[in-house]
Write a protein that holds these residues in place. Structure first.
Motif, PDB file in Angstrom:
ATOM      1  N   ILE A 145     -19.924 -30.434 -74.842  1.00  0.00           N
ATOM      2  CA  ILE A 145     -19.051 -29.733 -73.965  1.00  0.00           C
ATOM      3  C   ILE A 145     -19.563 -29.998 -72.842  1.00  0.00           C
ATOM      4  CG2 ILE A 145     -18.132 -27.483 -73.595  1.00  0.00           C
ATOM      5  CD1 ILE A 145     -18.535 -26.656 -76.499  1.00  0.00           C
ATOM      6  N   LEU A 146     -18.605 -30.237 -71.894  1.00  0.00           N
ATOM      7  CA  LEU A 146     -18.876 -30.348 -70.394  1.00  0.00           C
ATOM      8  C   LEU A 146     -18.005 -29.323 -69.593  1.00  0.00           C
ATOM      9  CD1 LEU A 146     -18.721 -34.318 -70.023  1.00  0.00           C
ATOM     10  CD2 LEU A 146     -20.657 -32.900 -70.361  1.00  0.00           C
ATOM     11  N   HIS A 147     -18.710 -28.588 -68.983  1.00  0.00           N
ATOM     12  CA  HIS A 147     -17.782 -27.745 -68.064  1.00  0.00           C
ATOM     13  C   HIS A 147     -18.192 -27.899 -66.470  1.00  0.00           C
ATOM     14  CE1 HIS A 147     -15.764 -24.230 -66.733  1.00  0.00           C
ATOM     15  NE2 HIS A 147     -16.767 -23.771 -66.065  1.00  0.00           N
ATOM     16  N   VAL A 148     -17.164 -28.319 -65.913  1.00  0.00           N
ATOM     17  CA  VAL A 148     -17.621 -28.747 -64.434  1.00  0.00           C
ATOM     18  C   VAL A 148     -17.482 -27.343 -63.582  1.00  0.00           C
ATOM     19  CG1 VAL A 148     -16.543 -30.031 -62.482  1.00  0.00           C
ATOM     20  CG2 VAL A 148     -16.025 -30.896 -64.799  1.00  0.00           C
ATOM     21  N   GLU A 149     -18.699 -27.317 -62.656  1.00  0.00           N
ATOM     22  CA  GLU A 149     -18.671 -26.116 -62.010  1.00  0.00           C
ATOM     23  C   GLU A 149     -18.268 -26.543 -60.648  1.00  0.00           C
ATOM     24  OE1 GLU A 149     -22.485 -23.512 -63.416  1.00  0.00           O
ATOM     25  OE2 GLU A 149     -23.071 -25.273 -62.468  1.00  0.00           O
ATOM     26  N   SER A 150     -18.614 -27.821 -60.184  1.00  0.00           N
ATOM     27  CA  SER A 150     -18.043 -27.741 -58.719  1.00  0.00           C
ATOM     28  C   SER A 150     -17.947 -29.492 -58.429  1.00  0.00           C
ATOM     29  CB  SER A 150     -19.291 -27.381 -57.828  1.00  0.00           C
ATOM     30  OG  SER A 150     -20.449 -28.158 -57.677  1.00  0.00           O
ATOM     31  N   GLY A 151     -17.113 -29.675 -57.418  1.00  0.00           N
ATOM     32  CA  GLY A 151     -17.007 -31.164 -56.980  1.00  0.00           C
ATOM     33  C   GLY A 151     -15.983 -31.827 -58.120  1.00  0.00           C
TER      34      GLY A 151
ATOM     35  N   ILE B  64     -11.889 -35.073 -63.127  1.00  0.00           N
ATOM     36  CA  ILE B  64     -12.433 -33.821 -63.650  1.00  0.00           C
ATOM     37  C   ILE B  64     -12.788 -32.891 -62.425  1.00  0.00           C
ATOM     38  CG2 ILE B  64     -12.866 -34.357 -66.062  1.00  0.00           C
ATOM     39  CD1 ILE B  64     -15.882 -34.549 -65.460  1.00  0.00           C
ATOM     40  N   LYS B  65     -12.462 -31.883 -62.393  1.00  0.00           N
ATOM     41  CA  LYS B  65     -12.611 -30.809 -61.146  1.00  0.00           C
ATOM     42  C   LYS B  65     -13.146 -29.577 -61.627  1.00  0.00           C
ATOM     43  CE  LYS B  65      -8.764 -32.891 -58.771  1.00  0.00           C
ATOM     44  NZ  LYS B  65      -7.511 -32.411 -57.910  1.00  0.00           N
ATOM     45  N   ALA B  66     -13.616 -28.926 -60.745  1.00  0.00           N
ATOM     46  CA  ALA B  66     -14.167 -27.497 -61.115  1.00  0.00           C
ATOM     47  C   ALA B  66     -13.487 -26.643 -61.892  1.00  0.00           C
ATOM     48  CB  ALA B  66     -14.620 -26.954 -59.562  1.00  0.00           C
TER      49      ALA B  66
ATOM     50  N   ALA C 261     -16.347 -41.582 -56.885  1.00  0.00           N
ATOM     51  CA  ALA C 261     -16.876 -42.612 -55.738  1.00  0.00           C
ATOM     52  C   ALA C 261     -17.205 -41.821 -54.500  1.00  0.00           C
ATOM     53  CB  ALA C 261     -16.014 -43.658 -55.556  1.00  0.00           C
ATOM     54  N   THR C 262     -16.564 -40.785 -54.345  1.00  0.00           N
ATOM     55  CA  THR C 262     -16.768 -40.144 -52.850  1.00  0.00           C
ATOM     56  C   THR C 262     -16.997 -38.731 -52.900  1.00  0.00           C
ATOM     57  OG1 THR C 262     -14.409 -39.769 -52.777  1.00  0.00           O
ATOM     58  CG2 THR C 262     -14.921 -41.734 -51.645  1.00  0.00           C
ATOM     59  N   TYR C 263     -17.094 -37.874 -54.153  1.00  0.00           N
ATOM     60  CA  TYR C 263     -17.226 -36.702 -54.012  1.00  0.00           C
ATOM     61  C   TYR C 263     -18.603 -36.438 -55.208  1.00  0.00           C
ATOM     62  CZ  TYR C 263     -13.028 -35.518 -51.946  1.00  0.00           C
ATOM     63  OH  TYR C 263     -12.092 -35.470 -50.927  1.00  0.00           O
ATOM     64  N   ALA C 264     -19.623 -35.466 -54.744  1.00  0.00           N
ATOM     65  CA  ALA C 264     -20.633 -35.038 -55.672  1.00  0.00           C
ATOM     66  C   ALA C 264     -19.961 -34.228 -56.940  1.00  0.00           C
ATOM     67  CB  ALA C 264     -21.570 -34.330 -55.058  1.00  0.00           C
ATOM     68  N   MET C 265     -20.526 -34.215 -57.966  1.00  0.00           N
ATOM     69  CA  MET C 265     -20.041 -33.155 -58.770  1.00  0.00           C
ATOM     70  C   MET C 265     -21.078 -32.626 -59.670  1.00  0.00           C
ATOM     71  SD  MET C 265     -19.149 -33.052 -62.751  1.00  0.00           S
ATOM     72  CE  MET C 265     -19.285 -34.902 -63.304  1.00  0.00           C
ATOM     73  N   VAL C 266     -20.899 -31.428 -60.068  1.00  0.00           N
ATOM     74  CA  VAL C 266     -21.942 -30.673 -60.737  1.00  0.00           C
ATOM     75  C   VAL C 266     -21.231 -30.221 -62.083  1.00  0.00           C
ATOM     76  CG1 VAL C 266     -23.492 -28.712 -61.167  1.00  0.00           C
ATOM     77  CG2 VAL C 266     -23.099 -29.780 -58.845  1.00  0.00           C
ATOM     78  N   HIS C 267     -21.949 -30.447 -63.302  1.00  0.00           N
ATOM     79  CA  HIS C 267     -21.584 -29.900 -64.655  1.00  0.00           C
ATOM     80  C   HIS C 267     -22.490 -29.217 -65.545  1.00  0.00           C
ATOM     81  CE1 HIS C 267     -22.692 -32.962 -67.285  1.00  0.00           C
ATOM     82  NE2 HIS C 267     -21.921 -33.948 -66.723  1.00  0.00           N
ATOM     83  N   LEU C 268     -22.145 -28.315 -66.292  1.00  0.00           N
ATOM     84  CA  LEU C 268     -22.948 -27.890 -67.447  1.00  0.00           C
ATOM     85  C   LEU C 268     -22.664 -28.784 -68.601  1.00  0.00           C
ATOM     86  CD1 LEU C 268     -22.471 -24.140 -67.291  1.00  0.00           C
ATOM     87  CD2 LEU C 268     -24.375 -25.503 -66.457  1.00  0.00           C
TER      88      LEU C 268
END
Length: 134
Positions: A63-69, A83-85, A103-110
């Motif tokens: 399971i992936l849950h996007v926190e930000s980006g 995929i987005k926050a 390509a242009t934004y960082a992303m953080v996921h659990l």
């Protein structure tokens, strides 16, 4: 009262993702590593723009849950999804996929997965630039 989690969850420092399994700059924080029989692993993964995993599978799914980006996710044989926050994705056991930042934004996921016989992920080849840019 002592926190019972501290008995079996190591307080691991954030580490850089290995170039063997990731392209670009990735940081991994281990949040949960539960004992058997649960075998749950939870990681916070921070991808810089353009960074991503290699193709891989999970024997018990993920399971992936996007926190930000803003990130990208792809199942083998399908198109790339943005995929987005707030987005949550379930990946069934054995499904080949990759995920990472756009390509242009960082992303953080659990990332949540369980291990089977001590293995939580089977790594495959790196995602090529051509696959990433589709």
């Amino acid at each position: 009262m002592e926190n019972p989690w501290k008995k079996f969850v190591p307080q691991s420092p954030t580490r850089q993702g290995s170039a063997e399994y990731f392209s670009g700059l990735v940081y991994i924080s281990e949040l949960i590593q539960s004992p058997q029989p649960m075998s749950l692993q939870v990681y916070r993964v921070m991808f810089t723009p353009g960074a991503r995993t290699a193709w891989h599978t999970h024997p018990k799914g993920q399971i992936l849950h996007v926190e930000s980006g803003i990130g990208w996710f792809q199942r083998r044989g399908e198109g790339v999804l943005e995929i987005k926050a707030g987005d949550t994705i379930y990946i069934p056991p054995g499904e080949e996929h990759w995920h990472g930042a756009s390509a242009t934004y960082a992303m953080v996921h659990l990332a949540l997965q369980a291990s089977e016989n001590g293995v939580a992920v089977h790594w495959l080849e790196h995602v090529s630039e051509e696959e990433y840019r589709l």
